[in-house]
Write a protein that holds these residues in place. Structure first.
Motif, PDB file in Angstrom:
ATOM      1  N   SER A 122       0.796  -1.230   0.000  1.00 23.49           N
ATOM      2  CA  SER A 122       0.000   0.000   0.000  1.00 23.49           C
ATOM      3  C   SER A 122       0.828   1.279   0.000  1.00 23.49           C
ATOM      4  O   SER A 122       0.274   2.363  -0.159  1.00 23.49           O
ATOM      5  CB  SER A 122      -0.904   0.033   1.235  1.00 23.49           C
ATOM      6  OG  SER A 122      -0.120   0.256   2.394  1.00 23.49           O
TER       7      SER A 122
ATOM      8  N   LYS B 233      -0.192   4.368   2.295  1.00 31.17           N
ATOM      9  CA  LYS B 233      -0.957   5.542   1.875  1.00 31.17           C
ATOM     10  C   LYS B 233      -2.447   5.386   2.152  1.00 31.17           C
ATOM     11  O   LYS B 233      -3.093   6.329   2.577  1.00 31.17           O
ATOM     12  CB  LYS B 233      -0.714   5.822   0.401  1.00 31.17           C
ATOM     13  CG  LYS B 233       0.705   6.268   0.141  1.00 31.17           C
ATOM     14  CD  LYS B 233       0.941   6.577  -1.295  1.00 31.17           C
ATOM     15  CE  LYS B 233       2.395   7.022  -1.449  1.00 31.17           C
ATOM     16  NZ  LYS B 233       2.883   6.874  -2.776  1.00 31.17           N
ATOM     17  N   HIS B 234      -2.983   4.210   1.876  1.00 30.45           N
ATOM     18  CA  HIS B 234      -4.421   3.998   2.056  1.00 30.45           C
ATOM     19  C   HIS B 234      -4.643   2.641   2.691  1.00 30.45           C
ATOM     20  O   HIS B 234      -4.011   1.664   2.303  1.00 30.45           O
ATOM     21  CB  HIS B 234      -5.160   4.057   0.718  1.00 30.45           C
ATOM     22  CG  HIS B 234      -4.924   5.329  -0.036  1.00 30.45           C
ATOM     23  ND1 HIS B 234      -5.518   6.513   0.332  1.00 30.45           N
ATOM     24  CD2 HIS B 234      -4.139   5.606  -1.092  1.00 30.45           C
ATOM     25  CE1 HIS B 234      -5.117   7.468  -0.486  1.00 30.45           C
ATOM     26  NE2 HIS B 234      -4.277   6.946  -1.362  1.00 30.45           N
ATOM     27  N   ARG B 235      -5.572   2.586   3.622  1.00 22.89           N
ATOM     28  CA  ARG B 235      -5.874   1.330   4.308  1.00 22.89           C
ATOM     29  C   ARG B 235      -6.817   0.441   3.496  1.00 22.89           C
ATOM     30  O   ARG B 235      -7.044  -0.708   3.848  1.00 22.89           O
ATOM     31  CB  ARG B 235      -6.495   1.622   5.668  1.00 22.89           C
ATOM     32  CG  ARG B 235      -5.498   2.194   6.656  1.00 22.89           C
ATOM     33  CD  ARG B 235      -6.173   2.499   7.993  1.00 22.89           C
ATOM     34  NE  ARG B 235      -5.221   3.023   8.924  1.00 22.89           N
ATOM     35  CZ  ARG B 235      -4.932   4.320   9.027  1.00 22.89           C
ATOM     36  NH1 ARG B 235      -5.542   5.193   8.256  1.00 22.89           N
ATOM     37  NH2 ARG B 235      -4.037   4.731   9.900  1.00 22.89           N
ATOM     38  N   ARG B 236      -7.350   0.991   2.439  1.00 26.89           N
ATOM     39  CA  ARG B 236      -8.251   0.222   1.578  1.00 26.89           C
ATOM     40  C   ARG B 236      -8.051   0.714   0.153  1.00 26.89           C
ATOM     41  O   ARG B 236      -8.079   1.915  -0.098  1.00 26.89           O
ATOM     42  CB  ARG B 236      -9.687   0.447   2.019  1.00 26.89           C
ATOM     43  CG  ARG B 236     -10.676  -0.446   1.324  1.00 26.89           C
ATOM     44  CD  ARG B 236     -12.030  -0.308   1.960  1.00 26.89           C
ATOM     45  NE  ARG B 236     -12.960  -1.225   1.327  1.00 26.89           N
ATOM     46  CZ  ARG B 236     -14.222  -1.324   1.654  1.00 26.89           C
ATOM     47  NH1 ARG B 236     -14.720  -0.583   2.631  1.00 26.89           N
ATOM     48  NH2 ARG B 236     -15.008  -2.168   1.037  1.00 26.89           N
TER      49      ARG B 236
ATOM     50  N   ALA C 149      -8.809   1.588  -3.801  1.00 27.88           N
ATOM     51  CA  ALA C 149      -9.991   2.146  -4.472  1.00 27.88           C
ATOM     52  C   ALA C 149     -10.866   1.038  -5.039  1.00 27.88           C
ATOM     53  O   ALA C 149     -12.093   1.130  -5.036  1.00 27.88           O
ATOM     54  CB  ALA C 149      -9.561   3.112  -5.583  1.00 27.88           C
TER      55      ALA C 149
ATOM     56  N   TYR D 201      -3.113  -1.529   5.727  1.00 25.20           N
ATOM     57  CA  TYR D 201      -1.896  -1.173   4.986  1.00 25.20           C
ATOM     58  C   TYR D 201      -1.236  -2.397   4.361  1.00 25.20           C
ATOM     59  O   TYR D 201      -0.562  -2.300   3.348  1.00 25.20           O
ATOM     60  CB  TYR D 201      -0.886  -0.497   5.906  1.00 25.20           C
ATOM     61  CG  TYR D 201      -1.224   0.911   6.303  1.00 25.20           C
ATOM     62  CD1 TYR D 201      -1.650   1.855   5.362  1.00 25.20           C
ATOM     63  CD2 TYR D 201      -1.097   1.315   7.618  1.00 25.20           C
ATOM     64  CE1 TYR D 201      -1.935   3.155   5.728  1.00 25.20           C
ATOM     65  CE2 TYR D 201      -1.375   2.626   7.991  1.00 25.20           C
ATOM     66  CZ  TYR D 201      -1.793   3.529   7.045  1.00 25.20           C
ATOM     67  OH  TYR D 201      -2.067   4.820   7.411  1.00 25.20           O
TER      68      TYR D 201
ATOM     69  N   GLU E 142      -8.987  -2.868   8.675  1.00 29.47           N
ATOM     70  CA  GLU E 142      -8.954  -1.627   7.891  1.00 29.47           C
ATOM     71  C   GLU E 142      -8.601  -0.421   8.755  1.00 29.47           C
ATOM     72  O   GLU E 142      -7.932   0.500   8.279  1.00 29.47           O
ATOM     73  CB  GLU E 142     -10.300  -1.391   7.205  1.00 29.47           C
ATOM     74  CG  GLU E 142     -10.287  -0.149   6.333  1.00 29.47           C
ATOM     75  CD  GLU E 142     -11.576   0.050   5.568  1.00 29.47           C
ATOM     76  OE1 GLU E 142     -11.695   1.106   4.925  1.00 29.47           O
ATOM     77  OE2 GLU E 142     -12.454  -0.832   5.589  1.00 29.47           O
TER      78      GLU E 142
END
Length: 161
Positions: free
Chosen positions: A39, A42-45, A47, A54, A98
């Motif tokens: 990841s 940057k984002h836990r989920r 798009a 992560y 998450e």
């Protein structure tokens, strides 16, 4: 989030929840490298896709279930779930990954522990890559990206806090 901050706020407290033999520099480098690979922290989920956290746990990979059931990790996983107030049920843990970075980091470390061997020495990028591939079974095998992720993880260990 910077890697030093990730170490202080996520990895150190998460690894402190586990027996001392499961922590240390080897564990930190592996967790940082996998997080960078998956990841970039940057984002836990993503798009698109069902992955969580992560470290991108996938509901179809059975990583969460494996950690909850494996004889070497089950008791530790349940104890950490209790501490984080998450029922030790696969679907509930998966959902919590998450947003609960400590739980997520613990489950990453325990998933690596299931492989039944010591973590590779810091700097052994080849063995680290092999362990990552066995444990995560990444769909997209990008070795060059791993080499960069691993190098950044090693740099983070030697950086001042």
């Amino acid at each position: 989030m910077k890697l030093g901050e990730i170490r202080r706020t996520i990895l150190e407290p998460a690894l402190a929840m586990l027996p001392p033999g499961l922590g240390g520099a080897r564990a930190e480098v592996m967790l940082l490298a996998i997080g960078l690979q998956e990841s970039g922290f940057k984002h836990r989920r993503p798009a698109i896709g069902p992955e969580r956290g992560y470290w991108r746990f996938d509901p179809d990979d059975d990583n969460v279930g494996a950690v909850l059931r494996h004889p070497a990790t089950a008791a530790l996983a349940v104890a950490v779930c209790d501490e984080q107030q998450v029922p030790p049920i696969e679907e509930r843990v998966f959902t919590a990954l998450e947003h609960d970075d400590l739980l997520s980091a613990v489950f990453v470390r325990l998933r690596l522990h299931i492989e039944g061997e010591r973590l590779p020495p810091v700097g052994d990028v080849g063995d680290a890559w092999s362990l990552y591939c066995r444990a995560w079974r990444p769909a997209e095998l990008i070795r060059r990206k791993w080499d960069r992720s691993y190098a950044r993880a090693m740099d983070a260990l030697s950086a001042p806090p």
